[in-house]
Design an enzyme around this catalytic site. Structure first.
Site, PDB file in Angstrom:
ATOM      1  N   GLY A   1       0.803  -1.215   0.000  1.00  0.00           N
ATOM      2  CA  GLY A   1       0.000   0.000   0.000  1.00  0.00           C
ATOM      3  C   GLY A   1       0.830   1.257   0.000  1.00  0.00           C
ATOM      4  O   GLY A   1       0.560   2.202  -0.751  1.00  0.00           O
ATOM      5  N   ILE A   2       1.863   1.319   0.833  1.00  0.00           N
ATOM      6  CA  ILE A   2       2.711   2.508   0.880  1.00  0.00           C
ATOM      7  C   ILE A   2       3.571   2.591  -0.376  1.00  0.00           C
ATOM      8  O   ILE A   2       3.611   3.625  -1.049  1.00  0.00           O
ATOM      9  CB  ILE A   2       3.578   2.509   2.150  1.00  0.00           C
ATOM     10  CG1 ILE A   2       2.703   2.693   3.395  1.00  0.00           C
ATOM     11  CG2 ILE A   2       4.628   3.622   2.075  1.00  0.00           C
ATOM     12  CD1 ILE A   2       3.470   2.660   4.712  1.00  0.00           C
TER      13      ILE A   2
ATOM     14  N   ASP B   1       9.014  -5.482  -6.290  1.00  0.00           N
ATOM     15  CA  ASP B   1       8.422  -6.179  -5.149  1.00  0.00           C
ATOM     16  C   ASP B   1       8.840  -7.646  -5.207  1.00  0.00           C
ATOM     17  O   ASP B   1       9.116  -8.183  -6.293  1.00  0.00           O
ATOM     18  CB  ASP B   1       6.898  -6.066  -5.166  1.00  0.00           C
ATOM     19  CG  ASP B   1       6.288  -6.322  -3.795  1.00  0.00           C
ATOM     20  OD1 ASP B   1       6.055  -5.344  -3.054  1.00  0.00           O
ATOM     21  OD2 ASP B   1       6.056  -7.500  -3.442  1.00  0.00           O
TER      22      ASP B   1
ATOM     23  N   ASP C   1      13.965  -9.377  -4.595  1.00  0.00           N
ATOM     24  CA  ASP C   1      14.135  -9.820  -3.214  1.00  0.00           C
ATOM     25  C   ASP C   1      15.250  -8.967  -2.611  1.00  0.00           C
ATOM     26  O   ASP C   1      16.419  -9.113  -2.975  1.00  0.00           O
ATOM     27  CB  ASP C   1      14.518 -11.302  -3.190  1.00  0.00           C
ATOM     28  CG  ASP C   1      14.672 -11.857  -1.780  1.00  0.00           C
ATOM     29  OD1 ASP C   1      14.726 -11.065  -0.813  1.00  0.00           O
ATOM     30  OD2 ASP C   1      14.759 -13.090  -1.640  1.00  0.00           O
ATOM     31  N   VAL C   2      14.903  -8.071  -1.687  1.00  0.00           N
ATOM     32  CA  VAL C   2      15.889  -7.128  -1.150  1.00  0.00           C
ATOM     33  C   VAL C   2      16.909  -7.808  -0.249  1.00  0.00           C
ATOM     34  O   VAL C   2      17.898  -7.180   0.144  1.00  0.00           O
ATOM     35  CB  VAL C   2      15.209  -5.964  -0.394  1.00  0.00           C
ATOM     36  CG1 VAL C   2      14.314  -5.168  -1.321  1.00  0.00           C
ATOM     37  CG2 VAL C   2      14.438  -6.460   0.831  1.00  0.00           C
TER      38      VAL C   2
ATOM     39  N   TYR D   1       9.445  -5.423  15.014  1.00  0.00           N
ATOM     40  CA  TYR D   1       9.284  -4.471  13.909  1.00  0.00           C
ATOM     41  C   TYR D   1       9.785  -3.098  14.336  1.00  0.00           C
ATOM     42  O   TYR D   1      10.534  -2.438  13.607  1.00  0.00           O
ATOM     43  CB  TYR D   1       7.811  -4.409  13.506  1.00  0.00           C
ATOM     44  CG  TYR D   1       7.462  -3.306  12.536  1.00  0.00           C
ATOM     45  CD1 TYR D   1       7.670  -3.474  11.168  1.00  0.00           C
ATOM     46  CD2 TYR D   1       6.917  -2.110  12.977  1.00  0.00           C
ATOM     47  CE1 TYR D   1       7.347  -2.467  10.270  1.00  0.00           C
ATOM     48  CE2 TYR D   1       6.586  -1.103  12.084  1.00  0.00           C
ATOM     49  CZ  TYR D   1       6.804  -1.284  10.740  1.00  0.00           C
ATOM     50  OH  TYR D   1       6.480  -0.279   9.854  1.00  0.00           O
TER      51      TYR D   1
ATOM     52  N   LYS E   1      12.902  -0.743  12.867  1.00  0.00           N
ATOM     53  CA  LYS E   1      12.710   0.625  12.391  1.00  0.00           C
ATOM     54  C   LYS E   1      13.531   1.629  13.196  1.00  0.00           C
ATOM     55  O   LYS E   1      13.959   2.665  12.655  1.00  0.00           O
ATOM     56  CB  LYS E   1      11.223   0.982  12.412  1.00  0.00           C
ATOM     57  CG  LYS E   1      10.377   0.202  11.417  1.00  0.00           C
ATOM     58  CD  LYS E   1      10.790   0.483   9.979  1.00  0.00           C
ATOM     59  CE  LYS E   1       9.857  -0.187   8.978  1.00  0.00           C
ATOM     60  NZ  LYS E   1      10.172   0.157   7.570  1.00  0.00           N
TER      61      LYS E   1
END
Length: 265
Positions: free
Chosen positions: A19-20, A39, A65-66, A157, A161
């Site tokens: 979404g972002i 993605d 794939d990061v 998470y 961050k």
């Protein structure tokens, strides 16, 4: 004339199937940039790209794939061969687990760190190798309101961050001598088409553990936001667009809240 026009700029957005990330890709494409919507799930990237392509915007869906440095390097090389440069990197790829701290597993913690922190570092290093010789470029990392405050429901998470906040500042310092800007955006509660992976699932988990009505909890969360509205992916995209514009030439190593007033630091 002051403008946020991005014609002839090349933008790589990771996590663009979310979404972002999808909102960011949408904003940059409509501003005229050539957007690579990347993605892990190609179908999700394609879902972002398809409506923009149908309207004539320059967007290409790519699978990425990061956590795989080799695949990042290959994509960056392909973009540079095709377009000659990468002007903007927007790191939006991320994962989240919403459950009480003591229920989170070691494997979940490692995966969150691998994607949200190591993955961003992988992308930044690969793209900076192309930006530094040109002495120009903009990087924007999607942080979180959880970059500033911990939480029992997504502790790992939040830890990732917090780490990304420090990494963003550090990369910004290293890149500044090459005239490259690196900043972060801290979204608040984002309701998107994939909201079940972010705020939606969080509220569902809160309802599950508290025994309270899910709709009531969501309304209470909304009312806790000073502007009384959730954020959208496009809200984050508009801020990223500003940070990548010439208007933000003197802004680097910063984290900007886009949260309707939930956070003031």
């Amino acid at each position: 004339m002051i403008t946020l026009e991005m014609t002839d700029r090349v933008t790589l957005v990771t996590g663009a199937g979310g979404g972002i990330g999808g909102g960011i890709a949408n904003v940059f494409a409509q501003a005229g940039a050539k957007v690579y919507a990347a993605d892990l799930e190609w179908e999700d990237a394609q879902a972002t790209a398809a409506p923009l392509l149908s309207e004539g915007f320059a967007v290409e869906a790519v699978e990425l794939d990061v956590t795989r440095k080799d695949r990042i390097a290959a994509l960056v090389e392909r973009i540079v061969e095709k377009d000659g440069k990468i002007d903007h990197l927007i790191n939006s790829a991320g994962i989240m687990v919403s459950k009480p701290y003591m229920e989170t597993t070691d494997d979940e913690f490692r995966k969150i760190l691998e994607v949200n922190l190591v993955g961003v570092n992988n992308c930044c290093q690969a793209v900076l190798k192309q930006m530094i010789p040109r002495r120009q470029g903009k990087i924007v990392n999607v942080l979180s309101a959880s970059s500033r405050m911990g939480s029992d429901f997504f502790s790992h998470y939040s830890a990732s961050k917090f780490g990304l906040m420090g990494l963003t500042q550090s990369i910004g310092l290293a890149a500044a001598r090459h005239n490259i800007n690196v900043n972060g955006i801290c979204p608040g509660v984002v309701i998107t088409r994939l909201g079940e992976k972010q705020g939606g699932r969080l509220i569902q988990q809160m309802a599950r553990y508290s025994g309270k009505d899910e709709a009531l909890l969501q309304e209470n969360v909304r009312k806790s936001i000073p502007l009384r509205r959730f954020q959208s992916g496009e809200d984050i995209g508009h801020t990223a667009l500003f940070l990548c514009s010439d208007l933000a030439a003197n802004i680097t190593c910063q984290a900007i809240n886009v949260c309707g007033g939930m956070r003031m630091n």
